[in-house]
Design a protein around this motif. Sequence first.
Motif, PDB file in Angstrom:
ATOM      1  N   GLU A 110       0.800  -1.219   0.000  1.00 27.86           N
ATOM      2  CA  GLU A 110       0.000   0.000   0.000  1.00 27.86           C
ATOM      3  C   GLU A 110       0.837   1.277   0.000  1.00 27.86           C
ATOM      4  O   GLU A 110       0.351   2.325  -0.429  1.00 27.86           O
ATOM      5  N   THR A 111       2.079   1.208   0.497  1.00 29.18           N
ATOM      6  CA  THR A 111       2.851   2.441   0.690  1.00 29.18           C
ATOM      7  C   THR A 111       4.019   2.625  -0.266  1.00 29.18           C
ATOM      8  O   THR A 111       4.524   3.743  -0.398  1.00 29.18           O
ATOM      9  N   LEU A 112       4.477   1.576  -0.934  1.00 34.17           N
ATOM     10  CA  LEU A 112       5.694   1.672  -1.733  1.00 34.17           C
ATOM     11  C   LEU A 112       5.449   1.836  -3.225  1.00 34.17           C
ATOM     12  O   LEU A 112       6.404   1.924  -3.993  1.00 34.17           O
ATOM     13  N   HIS A 113       4.175   1.902  -3.623  1.00 34.45           N
ATOM     14  CA  HIS A 113       3.871   1.995  -5.048  1.00 34.45           C
ATOM     15  C   HIS A 113       4.472   3.250  -5.667  1.00 34.45           C
ATOM     16  O   HIS A 113       4.974   3.235  -6.801  1.00 34.45           O
ATOM     17  N   GLU A 114       4.443   4.365  -4.938  1.00 31.55           N
ATOM     18  CA  GLU A 114       4.968   5.619  -5.469  1.00 31.55           C
ATOM     19  C   GLU A 114       6.474   5.565  -5.681  1.00 31.55           C
ATOM     20  O   GLU A 114       7.030   6.400  -6.405  1.00 31.55           O
ATOM     21  N   GLN A 115       7.152   4.626  -5.057  1.00 29.15           N
ATOM     22  CA  GLN A 115       8.593   4.474  -5.251  1.00 29.15           C
ATOM     23  C   GLN A 115       8.925   3.549  -6.423  1.00 29.15           C
ATOM     24  O   GLN A 115      10.089   3.224  -6.653  1.00 29.15           O
ATOM     25  N   GLY A 116       7.898   3.114  -7.139  1.00 27.92           N
ATOM     26  CA  GLY A 116       8.108   2.258  -8.290  1.00 27.92           C
ATOM     27  C   GLY A 116       8.078   0.777  -7.981  1.00 27.92           C
ATOM     28  O   GLY A 116       8.427  -0.040  -8.835  1.00 27.92           O
ATOM     29  N   ILE A 117       7.662   0.415  -6.775  1.00 25.54           N
ATOM     30  CA  ILE A 117       7.558  -1.002  -6.425  1.00 25.54           C
ATOM     31  C   ILE A 117       6.325  -1.592  -7.102  1.00 25.54           C
ATOM     32  O   ILE A 117       5.219  -1.061  -6.990  1.00 25.54           O
ATOM     33  N   GLU A 118       6.521  -2.699  -7.795  1.00 27.67           N
ATOM     34  CA  GLU A 118       5.462  -3.268  -8.643  1.00 27.67           C
ATOM     35  C   GLU A 118       4.413  -4.035  -7.853  1.00 27.67           C
ATOM     36  O   GLU A 118       3.261  -4.124  -8.257  1.00 27.67           O
ATOM     37  N   GLY A 119       4.791  -4.624  -6.715  1.00 27.24           N
ATOM     38  CA  GLY A 119       3.839  -5.412  -5.947  1.00 27.24           C
ATOM     39  C   GLY A 119       4.555  -6.294  -4.948  1.00 27.24           C
ATOM     40  O   GLY A 119       5.643  -5.965  -4.462  1.00 27.24           O
ATOM     41  N   ILE A 120       3.936  -7.439  -4.647  1.00 24.65           N
ATOM     42  CA  ILE A 120       4.454  -8.380  -3.653  1.00 24.65           C
ATOM     43  C   ILE A 120       4.429  -9.787  -4.248  1.00 24.65           C
ATOM     44  O   ILE A 120       3.459 -10.171  -4.923  1.00 24.65           O
ATOM     45  N   VAL A 121       5.492 -10.564  -3.990  1.00 22.16           N
ATOM     46  CA  VAL A 121       5.534 -11.974  -4.380  1.00 22.16           C
ATOM     47  C   VAL A 121       5.434 -12.819  -3.118  1.00 22.16           C
ATOM     48  O   VAL A 121       6.114 -12.546  -2.121  1.00 22.16           O
ATOM     49  N   ALA A 122       4.576 -13.828  -3.133  1.00 17.81           N
ATOM     50  CA  ALA A 122       4.383 -14.725  -1.997  1.00 17.81           C
ATOM     51  C   ALA A 122       4.977 -16.094  -2.318  1.00 17.81           C
ATOM     52  O   ALA A 122       4.764 -16.628  -3.409  1.00 17.81           O
ATOM     53  N   LYS A 123       5.712 -16.656  -1.337  1.00 19.81           N
ATOM     54  CA  LYS A 123       6.383 -17.941  -1.532  1.00 19.81           C
ATOM     55  C   LYS A 123       6.162 -18.828  -0.311  1.00 19.81           C
ATOM     56  O   LYS A 123       6.172 -18.343   0.820  1.00 19.81           O
ATOM     57  N   ARG A 124       5.983 -20.098  -0.549  1.00 22.02           N
ATOM     58  CA  ARG A 124       5.848 -21.063   0.537  1.00 22.02           C
ATOM     59  C   ARG A 124       7.191 -21.281   1.225  1.00 22.02           C
ATOM     60  O   ARG A 124       8.207 -21.466   0.566  1.00 22.02           O
ATOM     61  N   ALA A 125       7.174 -21.283   2.546  1.00 21.76           N
ATOM     62  CA  ALA A 125       8.415 -21.449   3.309  1.00 21.76           C
ATOM     63  C   ALA A 125       9.100 -22.767   2.997  1.00 21.76           C
ATOM     64  O   ALA A 125      10.331 -22.854   2.992  1.00 21.76           O
ATOM     65  N   SER A 126       8.329 -23.802   2.718  1.00 27.58           N
ATOM     66  CA  SER A 126       8.883 -25.146   2.520  1.00 27.58           C
ATOM     67  C   SER A 126       9.209 -25.459   1.066  1.00 27.58           C
ATOM     68  O   SER A 126       9.714 -26.538   0.763  1.00 27.58           O
ATOM     69  N   SER A 127       8.945 -24.519   0.149  1.00 23.82           N
ATOM     70  CA  SER A 127       9.027 -24.845  -1.274  1.00 23.82           C
ATOM     71  C   SER A 127      10.459 -24.838  -1.796  1.00 23.82           C
ATOM     72  O   SER A 127      11.253 -23.960  -1.468  1.00 23.82           O
ATOM     73  N   PRO A 128      10.816 -25.821  -2.627  1.00 24.33           N
ATOM     74  CA  PRO A 128      12.106 -25.799  -3.321  1.00 24.33           C
ATOM     75  C   PRO A 128      12.038 -24.828  -4.490  1.00 24.33           C
ATOM     76  O   PRO A 128      10.971 -24.304  -4.831  1.00 24.33           O
ATOM     77  N   TYR A 129      13.168 -24.606  -5.121  1.00 22.95           N
ATOM     78  CA  TYR A 129      13.224 -23.781  -6.320  1.00 22.95           C
ATOM     79  C   TYR A 129      13.127 -24.698  -7.532  1.00 22.95           C
ATOM     80  O   TYR A 129      13.922 -25.621  -7.682  1.00 22.95           O
ATOM     81  N   ARG A 130      12.162 -24.424  -8.399  1.00 18.71           N
ATOM     82  CA  ARG A 130      12.031 -25.206  -9.626  1.00 18.71           C
ATOM     83  C   ARG A 130      11.386 -24.351 -10.700  1.00 18.71           C
ATOM     84  O   ARG A 130      10.735 -23.340 -10.418  1.00 18.71           O
ATOM     85  N   ALA A 131      11.567 -24.751 -11.943  1.00 20.64           N
ATOM     86  CA  ALA A 131      11.021 -24.002 -13.070  1.00 20.64           C
ATOM     87  C   ALA A 131       9.495 -24.066 -13.049  1.00 20.64           C
ATOM     88  O   ALA A 131       8.895 -25.022 -12.556  1.00 20.64           O
ATOM     89  N   GLY A 132       8.862 -23.036 -13.601  1.00 16.98           N
ATOM     90  CA  GLY A 132       7.407 -22.986 -13.656  1.00 16.98           C
ATOM     91  C   GLY A 132       6.846 -21.973 -12.685  1.00 16.98           C
ATOM     92  O   GLY A 132       7.573 -21.338 -11.908  1.00 16.98           O
ATOM     93  N   ARG A 133       5.531 -21.824 -12.703  1.00 17.11           N
ATOM     94  CA  ARG A 133       4.864 -20.816 -11.874  1.00 17.11           C
ATOM     95  C   ARG A 133       4.586 -21.396 -10.485  1.00 17.11           C
ATOM     96  O   ARG A 133       3.493 -21.877 -10.198  1.00 17.11           O
ATOM     97  N   ILE A 134       5.591 -21.293  -9.633  1.00 16.72           N
ATOM     98  CA  ILE A 134       5.501 -21.881  -8.294  1.00 16.72           C
ATOM     99  C   ILE A 134       5.206 -20.840  -7.216  1.00 16.72           C
ATOM    100  O   ILE A 134       4.928 -21.188  -6.082  1.00 16.72           O
ATOM    101  N   TRP A 135       5.282 -19.552  -7.548  1.00 13.97           N
ATOM    102  CA  TRP A 135       5.024 -18.485  -6.595  1.00 13.97           C
ATOM    103  C   TRP A 135       3.719 -17.780  -6.955  1.00 13.97           C
ATOM    104  O   TRP A 135       3.106 -18.052  -7.978  1.00 13.97           O
ATOM    105  N   GLN A 136       3.290 -16.861  -6.103  1.00 12.48           N
ATOM    106  CA  GLN A 136       2.131 -16.024  -6.375  1.00 12.48           C
ATOM    107  C   GLN A 136       2.535 -14.565  -6.271  1.00 12.48           C
ATOM    108  O   GLN A 136       3.396 -14.213  -5.472  1.00 12.48           O
TER     109      GLN A 136
END
Length: 288
Positions: free
Chosen positions: A166-192
């Motif tokens: 809500e507060t950083l948009h004016e600084q050019g921040i595009e948004g927020i990415v959400a990730k599961r704490a337990s998730s490994p890194y792999r190709a594909g759409r694994i985040w939100q």
Amino acid sequence: MRFPVDVALAQAVPRLPTGAGWWYEIKFDGHRSVIWRSADTVHVQARSGRDVTPVWMDLALAAFTHLRPGTVLDGEAVVYRDGRVDFGAAQSRASSSPPRARQLAEEWPATFAAWDILQHPDLGDVRGRPYTERRGLLLDLLAAVPPPLQPVPATDDVEVAQAWYETLHEQGIEGIVAKRASSPYRAGRIWQKVRHADTVDAEVVGYTGPAARPRALVVELPDGRHALSQALTAPIAAAVSAHIVDSGPGKRTRSREAGSYTTVAPGLTVEVLAGTTRHSVVTVTRVR
């Protein structure tokens, strides 16, 4: 690990996921980049896998100076202008010739916002480890490293993440990415990811899926562009289906923006969230 690497991606969603086990990162509006520090050189990889080292030579030099051989980091090449993130400046750099890129770097140097570590100089490939463990390794590795190589801010507190959104948009921040704490890194759409968006009215011109349960809508936005929406919720799909039944069968057609879909008679308007950044993400929120 072999160069190039297939990168993890994020699926756009209308709101932040909540509950135990979620972590949230600030999403910068720059150019997706993977930095490879080998024994004798540095390569910068684009999301496509292309080697883009010549246009991000300032980041490559910083990585060669401050990262240990055997390090591979995933993140975003960002350019700041007048105190805010400027995607246009990053785009200009990415599309320029190497000589022009060097000139731009002197005026507007880049920053690398690192959000993941794929290979550790002591541990090797760490993509199979949980996000929280990789996050710890990333912070330890960059603890003594000066700018322009920096880790992205992250939190497991959704209220903090919402405040960032809500507060950083004016600084050019595009948004927020959400990730599961337990998730490994792999190709594909694994985040939100949640981007800043405006609500607008859009005319429905078609749909995908069966008439009794349409999966997505093709809408005409106020600027005349056609876009394919994200998957419809059950209540919205039911309301759209009623209009389809009343208006009669449509025709099969295809467009570059939406692919193959079935047309629908005029007269149905929906409210949508349409991304305000360069990405056009359309989410139907209700039927008008």
